[in-house]
Design an enzyme around this catalytic site. Structure first.
Site, PDB file in Angstrom:
ATOM      1  N   CYS A   1       1.661  -4.648  -1.919  1.00  0.00           N
ATOM      2  CA  CYS A   1       1.205  -4.127  -0.662  1.00  0.00           C
ATOM      3  C   CYS A   1       0.306  -3.052  -0.733  1.00  0.00           C
ATOM      4  O   CYS A   1      -0.674  -3.007  -0.027  1.00  0.00           O
ATOM      5  CB  CYS A   1       2.502  -3.362   0.083  1.00  0.00           C
ATOM      6  SG  CYS A   1       3.402  -2.483  -1.215  1.00  0.00           S
TER       7      CYS A   1
ATOM      8  N   HIS B   1       1.915   2.413   4.378  1.00  0.00           N
ATOM      9  CA  HIS B   1       1.173   3.076   3.116  1.00  0.00           C
ATOM     10  C   HIS B   1       0.020   3.836   3.442  1.00  0.00           C
ATOM     11  O   HIS B   1      -0.747   3.235   4.070  1.00  0.00           O
ATOM     12  CB  HIS B   1       1.255   2.091   2.053  1.00  0.00           C
ATOM     13  CG  HIS B   1       2.518   1.777   1.310  1.00  0.00           C
ATOM     14  ND1 HIS B   1       3.710   2.003   1.716  1.00  0.00           N
ATOM     15  CD2 HIS B   1       2.582   0.508   0.435  1.00  0.00           C
ATOM     16  CE1 HIS B   1       4.697   1.391   1.298  1.00  0.00           C
ATOM     17  NE2 HIS B   1       3.920   0.393   0.417  1.00  0.00           N
TER      18      HIS B   1
END
Lengths: 347, 347
Positions: free
Chosen positions: B132, B245
């Site tokens: 990710c 994130h």
């Protein structure tokens, strides 16, 4: 100021988050206080704060507040420092200022005692306390710069809300409860929700796209390390943490470094605790740094490619080493430098 | 796999945080699904999940689960992928794998559709979905690399707990409540408290002092951008955020850059939304990125010294672009490349 057994101390902004810590630190370190004046704005008058078990009433900050005061520790914002620091100096009071107002003024020493106590000079009027995120960074940079000459620092910060004062602490608390309860949040201190979020925005934005906080980290580092050639490339970010700032640093030096040597060097440098034992999952953490005067350093590892670069993770209590403790350390440094007046020595 | 109107799809790890998102994304994007198999471990059997308004029962993952399946989207961890991906391939099923198991294996394409769809090749067996934190970074790096040639990236991450799965989300929630209520916290998923704290520790530590997560960001970036000479110096940090994130990047290039040109370049690059209006306090935020397939980029500003360096703030939904959405995008890419079998065309 002459050497004495005890000194009259004033704390300006005594009821704020940093002001309260200053009072605590003066007590914990057994600072030789004769009389302690707690000064704040008119609306705090009537409040009392504890010092050595005694209740002390908060008085309104006025032009005559500094008569008989030896050292005044200011932590009430730039506007108050701009107006009242010169008034205090007029009253022969040494000012240790925690605001950004005087830091970059030529002739005003900007002091981190472990790093540049020699910059204190001989004539003390206003002495500036650096920005919290700068202080913990330069404590780590200093020994590396002395031994390997730092060329460049890329730094990303993870700063706690207590740097914005008591209201920000309450905002994070309230917003966190609201999010957990599925309610919508309200933001007053910050422009957006800080609970369970990250805001790459500390202090206001400048024309060049950087924030004032980021530029402080550049300029203050140059002044403290007395080297304007060090490149500092900062990103300052507010994270949903109550106390202590964390920082990820990538440092490039002129001479090649080895991680084990840097670890050893930092371990024996003043004001630093190395917390770096990966086998036991030990590294600096915000929640562990709270209440500690030292700067915690860990994740010390060489860059994957460059032999003259290293990565560090640096955590410190922003209200203590980043503010109150550093200010009191400066006051202690003054006392060490004082000598008894010649008139006494002559006797 | 031949071109058809609809395809049989399997989701392995269907009940996990990413598995559920894959099902949502397949529905939202109107993916041409004939039959959807939801596969998980024996203990999830009996659960049902909604797809296009229909309840679908979860079945136990077995060796014969892939018969008649065209594409299997795996998101059940490395151990399952290691064991079952080759079995699925044996059944002539194309595997899109979200684990780290196959990513760095030679011959396994590691795909971010906006970045390196050409690496998909012609013979499809296992296709890997990158980590990710790498995906959102390379989406930003690709147009800059193509135009200015990237030499070095220093990256610090601010990663949400959902990257560690549903139990980590619950741990942050419970710990946050406990801290707010003045209770002590308990940590199971993470080695230390994550609520109101930052942990510079994602995945396990390696001998060189880096974490596996950090090294993934290096190796996967090299493979995706097909350039092992790019220096990547990462620090991966877990922050108390539920979803999305954030990353602070300092990028150095061979050719000099201008912030306004980079902003323009990123604005017209695929998979990117530039969010960068400082006058209105607009910049990418984790809470705003949730549910979005794009990578949000802001705080675009030239380095203060180097004309060939720039700072960026990059935020993306780690469960979507960082996982489920990227995986479905890969599946869509496969369909686009398919041609009808010659036997049909001959008619």
């Amino acid at each position: 100021m002459n050497k004495k057994d005890k000194y009259n101390i004033a704390v300006v902004g005594a009821t704020g988050a940093v002001g309260r810590r200053i009072i605590d630190v003066l007590e914990e370190r057994g600072f030789p206080v004769a009389n302690l004046s707690l000064l704040a704005s008119a609306r705090s008058v009537g409040e009392t704060l504890l010092f050595r078990g005694q209740k002390i009433g908060v008085k309104e900050l006025r032009k005559d507040s500094f008569e008989e005061v030896d050292i005044a520790l200011f932590s009430a914002g730039s506007t108050i420092s701009k107006q009242y620091a010169p008034i205090a100096v007029e009253s022969n009071c040494v000012v240790i200022d925690n605001s950004s107002e005087w830091r970059m003024i030529k002739g005003v020493p900007l002091i981190v005692p472990e790093v540049n106590s020699s910059a204190l000079g001989e004539k003390w009027e206003i002495i500036a306390n650096p920005n919290c995120s700068t202080i913990q960074m330069v404590v780590a940079l200093k020994p590396i710069h002395d031994n390997y000459r730092i060329r460049r620092v890329v730094v990303s910060t993870y700063q706690s809300v207590s740097g914005s004062g008591q209201k920000a602490i309450e905002e994070l608390e309230q917003q966190s409860r609201d999010v957990l309860d599925g309610k919508s949040t309200r933001s007053n201190v910050y422009p957006h929700q800080i609970a369970f979020n990250c805001l790459p925005h500390i202090d206001s934005f400048l024309e060049n796209g950087y924030t004032k906080e980021e530029i402080k980290m550049v300029n203050e580092t140059h002044k403290i390390l007395e080297d304007n050639t060090i490149e500092v490339s900062p990103t300052a970010v507010r994270v949903p943490v109550f106390y202590s700032h964390s920082e990820a640093l990538n440092i490039e030096t002129e001479l090649p470094m080895r991680a084990d040597k840097i670890k050893e060097l930092l371990s024996r440098s003043p004001g630093i605790s190395v917390v770096d034992n990966l086998k036991n999952n030990e590294y600096p953490q915000a929640v562990n740094a709270c209440g500690k005067g030292d700067v915690l350093i860990g994740r010390i590892r060489g860059d994957l490619v460059r032999r003259n670069a290293i990565n560090l993770w640096i955590v410190s209590d922003n209200l203590l080493k980043g503010a109150a403790y550093n200010a009191v350390q400066i006051a202690e440094l003054l006392l060490k430098r004082l000598t008894f007046p010649l008139s006494i020595l002559d006797k």
